[in-house]
Scaffold this motif. Structure first.
Motif, PDB file in Angstrom:
ATOM      1  N   GLN A 192       0.849  -1.192   0.000  1.00  0.00           N
ATOM      2  CA  GLN A 192       0.000   0.000   0.000  1.00  0.00           C
ATOM      3  C   GLN A 192       0.884   1.242   0.000  1.00  0.00           C
ATOM      4  OE1 GLN A 192      -2.382   0.339   3.616  1.00  0.00           O
ATOM      5  NE2 GLN A 192      -4.182   0.762   2.402  1.00  0.00           N
ATOM      6  N   GLN A 193       0.565   2.179  -0.872  1.00  0.00           N
ATOM      7  CA  GLN A 193       1.338   3.420  -0.893  1.00  0.00           C
ATOM      8  C   GLN A 193       1.332   4.075   0.489  1.00  0.00           C
ATOM      9  OE1 GLN A 193       0.440   6.016  -4.192  1.00  0.00           O
ATOM     10  NE2 GLN A 193       1.261   7.824  -3.138  1.00  0.00           N
ATOM     11  N   MET A 194       2.507   4.483   0.954  1.00  0.00           N
ATOM     12  CA  MET A 194       2.624   5.075   2.291  1.00  0.00           C
ATOM     13  C   MET A 194       1.903   6.421   2.365  1.00  0.00           C
ATOM     14  SD  MET A 194       4.252   3.603   4.863  1.00  0.00           S
ATOM     15  CE  MET A 194       4.799   4.971   5.859  1.00  0.00           C
ATOM     16  N   VAL A 195       1.194   6.601   3.464  1.00  0.00           N
ATOM     17  CA  VAL A 195       0.653   7.912   3.805  1.00  0.00           C
ATOM     18  C   VAL A 195       1.717   8.611   4.649  1.00  0.00           C
ATOM     19  CG1 VAL A 195      -1.202   9.120   5.015  1.00  0.00           C
ATOM     20  CG2 VAL A 195      -1.681   6.994   3.772  1.00  0.00           C
ATOM     21  N   ARG A 196       1.977   9.895   4.387  1.00  0.00           N
ATOM     22  CA  ARG A 196       3.012  10.607   5.132  1.00  0.00           C
ATOM     23  C   ARG A 196       2.530  10.965   6.533  1.00  0.00           C
ATOM     24  NH1 ARG A 196       7.530  12.716   2.936  1.00  0.00           N
ATOM     25  NH2 ARG A 196       8.070  12.763   5.158  1.00  0.00           N
ATOM     26  N   ALA A 197       2.127   9.914   7.260  1.00  0.00           N
ATOM     27  CA  ALA A 197       1.669  10.133   8.634  1.00  0.00           C
ATOM     28  C   ALA A 197       2.832  10.467   9.549  1.00  0.00           C
ATOM     29  CB  ALA A 197       0.942   8.897   9.146  1.00  0.00           C
ATOM     30  N   ASP A 198       4.079  10.202   9.084  1.00  0.00           N
ATOM     31  CA  ASP A 198       5.231  10.536   9.923  1.00  0.00           C
ATOM     32  C   ASP A 198       5.300  12.032  10.214  1.00  0.00           C
ATOM     33  OD1 ASP A 198       5.787  10.527   7.029  1.00  0.00           O
ATOM     34  OD2 ASP A 198       7.745  11.323   7.638  1.00  0.00           O
ATOM     35  N   THR A 199       4.775  12.837   9.299  1.00  0.00           N
ATOM     36  CA  THR A 199       4.702  14.288   9.530  1.00  0.00           C
ATOM     37  C   THR A 199       3.283  14.722   9.898  1.00  0.00           C
ATOM     38  OG1 THR A 199       4.342  14.704   7.171  1.00  0.00           O
ATOM     39  CG2 THR A 199       6.618  14.737   7.968  1.00  0.00           C
ATOM     40  N   GLY A 200       2.376  13.757  10.014  1.00  0.00           N
ATOM     41  CA  GLY A 200       0.997  14.064  10.391  1.00  0.00           C
ATOM     42  C   GLY A 200       0.628  13.326  11.666  1.00  0.00           C
ATOM     43  N   GLY A 201      -0.279  12.401  11.564  1.00  0.00           N
ATOM     44  CA  GLY A 201      -0.691  11.633  12.734  1.00  0.00           C
ATOM     45  C   GLY A 201      -1.428  10.391  12.284  1.00  0.00           C
ATOM     46  N   ALA A 202      -1.686   9.496  13.210  1.00  0.00           N
ATOM     47  CA  ALA A 202      -2.352   8.238  12.866  1.00  0.00           C
ATOM     48  C   ALA A 202      -2.933   7.627  14.130  1.00  0.00           C
ATOM     49  CB  ALA A 202      -1.364   7.269  12.206  1.00  0.00           C
ATOM     50  N   GLY A 203      -3.732   6.597  13.930  1.00  0.00           N
ATOM     51  CA  GLY A 203      -4.314   5.934  15.085  1.00  0.00           C
ATOM     52  C   GLY A 203      -5.293   4.845  14.713  1.00  0.00           C
ATOM     53  N   VAL A 204      -6.144   4.539  15.674  1.00  0.00           N
ATOM     54  CA  VAL A 204      -7.101   3.439  15.562  1.00  0.00           C
ATOM     55  C   VAL A 204      -8.485   3.980  15.893  1.00  0.00           C
ATOM     56  CG1 VAL A 204      -7.730   1.161  16.488  1.00  0.00           C
ATOM     57  CG2 VAL A 204      -5.328   1.769  16.210  1.00  0.00           C
ATOM     58  N   MET A 205      -9.506   3.371  15.315  1.00  0.00           N
ATOM     59  CA  MET A 205     -10.882   3.843  15.516  1.00  0.00           C
ATOM     60  C   MET A 205     -11.829   2.644  15.554  1.00  0.00           C
ATOM     61  SD  MET A 205     -12.846   6.634  13.092  1.00  0.00           S
ATOM     62  CE  MET A 205     -12.431   5.836  11.518  1.00  0.00           C
ATOM     63  N   PHE A 206     -12.795   2.700  16.462  1.00  0.00           N
ATOM     64  CA  PHE A 206     -13.844   1.678  16.553  1.00  0.00           C
ATOM     65  C   PHE A 206     -15.195   2.353  16.370  1.00  0.00           C
ATOM     66  CE2 PHE A 206     -10.389  -0.451  18.628  1.00  0.00           C
ATOM     67  CZ  PHE A 206     -10.606  -1.808  18.430  1.00  0.00           C
ATOM     68  N   SER A 207     -16.113   1.675  15.705  1.00  0.00           N
ATOM     69  CA  SER A 207     -17.465   2.229  15.507  1.00  0.00           C
ATOM     70  C   SER A 207     -18.418   1.770  16.608  1.00  0.00           C
ATOM     71  CB  SER A 207     -18.015   1.825  14.133  1.00  0.00           C
ATOM     72  OG  SER A 207     -18.237   0.425  14.068  1.00  0.00           O
ATOM     73  N   ILE A 208     -17.862   1.385  17.751  1.00  0.00           N
ATOM     74  CA  ILE A 208     -18.635   0.919  18.902  1.00  0.00           C
ATOM     75  C   ILE A 208     -17.804   1.276  20.135  1.00  0.00           C
ATOM     76  CG2 ILE A 208     -17.557  -1.362  18.898  1.00  0.00           C
ATOM     77  CD1 ILE A 208     -20.201  -2.609  19.687  1.00  0.00           C
ATOM     78  N   ASP A 209     -18.434   1.509  21.279  1.00  0.00           N
ATOM     79  CA  ASP A 209     -17.659   1.742  22.489  1.00  0.00           C
ATOM     80  C   ASP A 209     -17.018   0.430  22.910  1.00  0.00           C
ATOM     81  OD1 ASP A 209     -16.850   3.422  24.806  1.00  0.00           O
ATOM     82  OD2 ASP A 209     -17.998   1.926  25.900  1.00  0.00           O
TER      83      ASP A 209
END
Length: 792
Positions: A192-209
């Motif tokens: 997958q082509q890299m997203v330049r998150a190294d200069t941005g940000g990233a994380g994880v997300m759930f659609s439920i608590d």
């Protein structure tokens, strides 16, 4: 799609049904590119090798019988897990690529570079097992990911490493636990082509608590740099929670929670392109990774993805630091809460807890007593004592074999979407993550109790406490005409009660939210210039860091805290009582001493309604009103009803209502209802006049009993005489219900008596009470008591 196919496919050529061909992860990426791109879901382009390509690689190098031999030796006890895993990985890494497969990988890589306008485009190389990301198993982090891979030879090496990672010790162990045949699981490699998150940000997300299973919330974790730190729990991320039902209304900002994480490190690209961790700057640690607009954008994307798949989803996201665009880089079914049955309510409570030792974010709602086993490195896992409380800095998939032998897990680092949290949920273990100092404060062989029973904040206490566990069936419950509601104070625990068939919240105590979520006296924020103590000024400055105005800190924190109570049962009514501290309690808030008088009898003094229009507190009450106005307006919770406590006369009610209107809370506007607490005999004796000014009454039985009988409710000497079923008190209750109903007002009851005494519930029903509001642990009993009273 037929499976006698080429060894590599572009993501845009595969879809959700191709899990057997390219694994769950890659099939999902293709599905989103094909089906959701038009709906605003951005997925980086790429391609996937097939499961057949993996099998061809094994066959071309004669690996299948040699791998089976090692696995049979492991099963027969002739080889250790470490020995077998190392031998299999070495075989795979030493293999040669079949020419057809290698050329197909490189051709797709060159096409990706051409489309990006860049030779040797950086890519992320991810493993996607054909048995992973199924609703019944998460395989969280079992295979490897290689970030920022640059160049054709480096890509082929990374793909080979992905194949080998199908046989890491942790992956072998995980398949053994879940009963998967090692040789039936194949591996697809996603490039997958890299997203330049190294200069941005990233994380994880759930659609439920993730903790309560509440289906109407989106949970987002975020850190600076590449997202591996969040996934592995190496960093304490920001945490955001959003209310899904309001996301389709652009004018609303339904962000229930914003928790600033420490974010001490971030993963960037080194000079040679390889990822490495560096310290985050002080400015980065002090600010949120995502703006409110970005939080809502991500939450809307989670909702779109969930709606498309028809199930709760676990997603990874990245924000490109060059363009600001947010990408979804993975999406898979959520595997724990979505499979939890809604028919049973299980609650834990810790009896006589000891001294608090450490605290962090709770995972699950259970509690366990046990002996500490501190393991600071995966190299020391063999020292772990089975059945003890695992305490460590952080975990990764190598830790799974020891985690499944633990009674509970406590970590220094990580958030609610970290590896430790995900695996703990899957194993059904209570866990507390992100404690910061657990490995320093706790010691080996120490007896402790780990409790996640109190909401978002988990605590480790000294000693082995008794733990009471109750399980209640929610099937076939009666539904009486009398409304049965909850008394709530703690926002962090509110979402766990969403499965109860409540009719709303009859009493939400604002003062609890102020003391726990705000912690500063509102007047100390509104009149900060009057604070002269340097330590107090410094403490308030630390609390309000990041806010332009100190008063905005109060309004924001209070509105968000209350929003979680308003959300869990929306659109049912939630009655929020304006602050009802007494002067001695207000004085204990940060900066409060200089704004509160000393009173001999605070219970009967400057409290409730009398404060709201007084020059001594008017500016503080204005902030309370602004928080409620924001909660109902900007955030969308129009189910919120305001209640005024300790209102002594109808004339005082007029003054309070006038002040509320000045601050955007005019009774009747936008459907706003205002109730009054009935806790003073004057509220009963002048009920008709109060009913002209308020939409309802809520009987505070403790204060009403105290003031009717003239008994201090905290007096040990008079405890036997303090009876809520005294005929005088019952007369007061019956009278206010009758008089209020004559005027068209509703009456609720807030108190413990109906929980303890079915006869009391029967009397309230006979009097014609409209609602009874009780603590969550009493809800089911009162529901049954009320139904029995109505039927008799």
């Amino acid at each position: 799609m037929a499976h006698s196919t080429p060894p590599v496919f572009g993501f845009d050529k595969v879809q959700r049904s191709d899990t057997g061909l390219v694994g769950g992860k890659n099939a999902s990426l293709g599905e989103m590119i094909r089906a959701l791109g038009s709906k605003g879901i951005h997925v980086p382009p790429g391609f996937a090798t097939t499961a057949d390509a993996y099998r061809d690689y094994l066959s071309a190098n004669g690996l299948e019988p040699r791998i089976s031999q090692q696995l049979n030796a492991l099963a027969g006890g002739r080889r250790t897990l470490q020995e077998a895993g190392q031998a299999i990985r070495s075989m795979i890494l030493e293999g040669e690529w079949p020419e057809t497969t290698a050329q197909a990988i490189l051709a797709h890589y060159r096409s990706l570079g051409t489309a990006a306008g860049q030779v040797d485009v950086p890519v992320a190389v991810r493993s996607s097992a054909t048995a992973e990301d199924l609703p019944e198993a998460s395989f969280a982090g079992q295979q490897e990911t290689f970030l920022n891979v640059i160049g054709e030879q480096a890509l082929l090496v990374a793909c080979r490493k992905c194949y080998a990672s199908l046989f890491t010790d942790r992956a072998i162990s995980y398949r053994q636990i879940h009963g998967f045949d090692h040789m039936q699981v194949a591996l697809s490699v996603g490039v997958q082509q890299m997203v330049r998150a190294d200069t941005g940000g990233a994380g994880v997300m759930f659609s439920i608590d993730t903790e309560s299973g509440f289906p109407d919330a989106v949970l987002i974790n975020a850190a600076w740099g590449l997202g591996e730190n969040v996934v592995q729990g190496a960093v304490d991320p920001d945490e955001y929670q959003v209310f899904k039902p309001f996301l389709d209304t652009p004018a609303l900002t339904p962000i229930l929670e914003k928790r600033l994480g420490a974010k001490a490190i971030k993963m960037i690209q080194d000079r040679d392109g390889s990822p490495r961790n560096v310290p985050a700057s002080k400015a980065e640690r002090a600010r949120y990774v995502l703006s409110d607009e970005e939080i809502l954008t991500l939450a809307r994307q989670a909702k779109v993805i969930e709606d498309h798949y028809g199930m709760p989803m676990d997603m990874e996201w990245a924000r490109d630091g060059e363009t600001g665009r947010i990408y979804i880089v993975q999406a898979r079914p959520e595997t724990v809460q979505s499979r939890t049955g809604a028919g049973t309510l299980r609650t834990c409570s810790v009896m006589d807890p000891g001294r608090m030792l450490v605290t962090g974010m709770s995972v699950g709602s259970g509690a366990v007593s046990g002996r500490v086993s501190i393991i600071e490195s995966a190299d020391d896992i063999s020292r772990f004592v089975e059945g003890s409380v695992l305490v460590t800095g952080t975990t990764d998939p190598d830790w799974v074999p020891v985690m499944k032998r633990a009674a509970a897990i406590v970590t220094d680092h990580g958030g609610r979407t970290s590896h430790a949290a995900i695996i703990s949920r899957e194993l059904g273990l209570p866990a507390i993550v992100g404690c910061g100092n657990a490995t320093e404060v706790l010691h080996d062989q120490q007896d402790v109790t780990v409790s996640c029973a109190g909401g978002d904040n988990g605590i480790v206490t000294e000693g082995l406490s008794q733990i009471a566990v109750t399980e209640d069936s929610l099937a076939d419950l009666p539904r009486p005409e009398t409304k049965i509601m909850l008394n709530l104070a703690n926002p962090s625990a509110a979402l766990r009660w969403w499965r109860l068939p409540v009719d709303g919240v009859g009493l939400a105590r604002m003062e609890f939210v102020i003391s726990n979520a705000v912690r500063a006296h509102p007047m100390a924020l509104a009149r900060f210039d009057q604070i002269h103590d340097p330590d107090t000024r410094a403490a308030i400055d630390r609390l309000t860091e990041g806010y332009g105005e100190k008063t905005e800190y109060f309004v924001d924190r209070l509105a968000r805290g209350l929003s979680r109570i308003a959300a869990f049962c929306y659109p049912k009514p939630v009655i929020i009582r304006m602050s009802d501290f007494k002067t001695n309690e207000y004085a204990d808030l940060l900066g409060g001493r200089g704004f509160e008088p000393l009173e001999e009898n605070p219970m009967m003094g400057f409290r409730g309604a009398s404060r709201y229009y007084s020059d001594e507190y008017r500016a503080g009450f204005a902030l309370e009103c602004q928080a409620i106005a924001r909660l109902r307006g900007q955030m969308g919770f129009d189910n919120v009803i305001v209640m005024i406590p300790f209102c002594r006369t109808p004339e005082e009610a007029d003054r309070v209502l006038a002040v509320m209107a000045e601050h955007g809370l005019k009774r009747g506007d936008d459907g706003l209802e205002v109730y009054v607490m009935c806790e003073i005999p004057a509220n009963v004796l002048r009920a008709g006049e109060f009913a002209q000014r308020f939409d309802g009454f809520s009987i505070g039985s403790n204060d009403l009993t105290q003031l009717t009988l003239g008994i201090d409710r905290d007096s040990d000497a008079l405890a036997e005489m303090f009876r809520e079923d005294d005929p005088a008190v019952l007369w007061m209750i019956e009278t206010v219900i009758r008089e209020a109903h004559k005027a068209g007002s509703k009456v609720g009851f807030c108190g413990q008596a109906p929980s303890n005494d079915p006869g009391y519930a029967r009397r309230l029903v006979e009097f014609g009470i409209d609602s009874i509001s009780v603590t969550p642990d009493s809800f089911l009993q009162v529901l049954r008591n009320a139904a029995a009273a109505e039927s008799s």
